[in-house]
Design a protein around this motif. Structure first.
Motif: not given
Length: 315
Positions: A10-14, A189-196, A309-312
């Motif tokens: 949930l919240g994943g993004y590249i 959430f779980n995001h991934r940042y990719v840079k070549t 990440g996590r919010i509480w």
């Protein structure tokens, strides 16, 4: 954007090579007390409550205290020309000592009578139409408005200059419709940042996601910039609301790889604080480029940084 990478938690993004977009940093300060509400259809209604309750003709007195140039309320020193036309000190400095009404030379005449009248007035906060129903002595009103909890918020989007202000529901819709920010329900959430090409780094900033959880909204920022001579990546969370409400929540961020991980825990900062202020205070998860590459596999050829990440809500 690789289709296989898109199916994430949930919240994943590249973001592939986002850093090369040369997106400029923006600084969003809190709304100033001179916020112009003149165009509001509620302006006359707000003015109608001005002055001491039960005193007639306060609308007329209120209008007398409006600067003829900027239309804001005047505070000492109030200036006037020999013909009695008044204006505030800020506008006097801009009109080159010439009365904007009659073109007579202004000189340095103070309108002491009008300043004395102002002392007797009690008028509502100019953010009355936004929910503030308090009434203040004339000379206390300005100080209150600088910190009024009902004053509009600035748009928290940090990827471009944006002068839009409003309440939280309005800004949430603005972020979605005008800035095309991703919206997600949930507190993890779980995001991934990719840079070549991780050897190239320029100041870049963007908002990945707005999270809706616990009935409130949180903005996740991720960016790359030079900290001194060292290139770093930074992630932090901002709360769409005031400081008092922000302190009711906590969040954690973590990045890792190769059997190691780096964890950050903090309190989300209110969007009353500008994006730049939060970033420059280093109040978030900061990952040096070398460590980010180590988390990516250590081959120095491609950056693949996962931010979870996590919010509480605090009890």
């Amino acid at each position: 954007m690789a289709s296989g990478e898109e199916k994430m938690a949930l919240g994943g993004y590249i973001c592939n090579d986002c850093i090369d977009s040369r997106i400029a940093c923006a600084d969003y300060d809190i709304a100033t007390p001179n916020l112009d509400l003149r165009s509001s259809p509620f302006r006359k209604a707000a003015n109608g409550l001005g002055g001491q309750r039960g005193t007639p003709s306060n609308n007329d007195v209120h209008e007398l205290l409006e600067c003829s140039v900027c239309m804001n309320l005047m505070y000492p020193p109030i200036h006037q020309c020999p013909n009695g036309h008044t204006l505030c000190s800020n506008c006097k400095a801009r009109v080159h000592n010439s009365c904007p009404t009659c073109r007579h030379e202004l000189g340095n005449i103070r309108c002491l009578a009008l300043e004395k009248v102002a002392e007797s007035l009690e008028i509502p906060c100019k953010y009355q139409v936004l929910g503030c129903h308090d009434i203040f002595p004339y000379y206390s009103k300005l100080k209150h408005e600088q910190n009024c909890r009902f004053r509009p918020y600035n748009c928290p989007y940090a990827g471009a200059e944006c002068s839009v202000t409003g309440d939280i529901p309005f800004l949430v819709n603005h972020l979605k419709e005008d800035h095309k920010v991703d919206m997600h329900d949930g507190y993890t959430f779980n995001h991934r940042y990719v840079k070549t090409n991780p050897q190239e780094i320029e100041n870049a900033t963007w908002m990945l996601t707005v999270f809706n959880c616990f009935g409130r909204q949180f903005c996740l920022h991720f960016e790359a910039f030079q900290q001194g001579m060292s290139p770093v990546y930074m992630a932090f969370l901002r709360f769409m609301g005031d400081d008092n409400d922000a302190r009711k929540f906590s969040y954690s961020l973590e990045v890792g790889g190769n059997g190691r991980k780096l964890v950050w825990q903090g309190i989300p900062r209110s969007i009353r604080d500008s994006h730049r202020k939060v970033r420059d205070s280093q109040d978030g998860l900061i990952v040096p480029r070398n460590l980010a590459l180590f988390f990516s596999g250590g081959d120095m050829q491609q950056l693949k940084l996962k931010v979870a990440g996590r919010i509480w809500k605090e009890q």
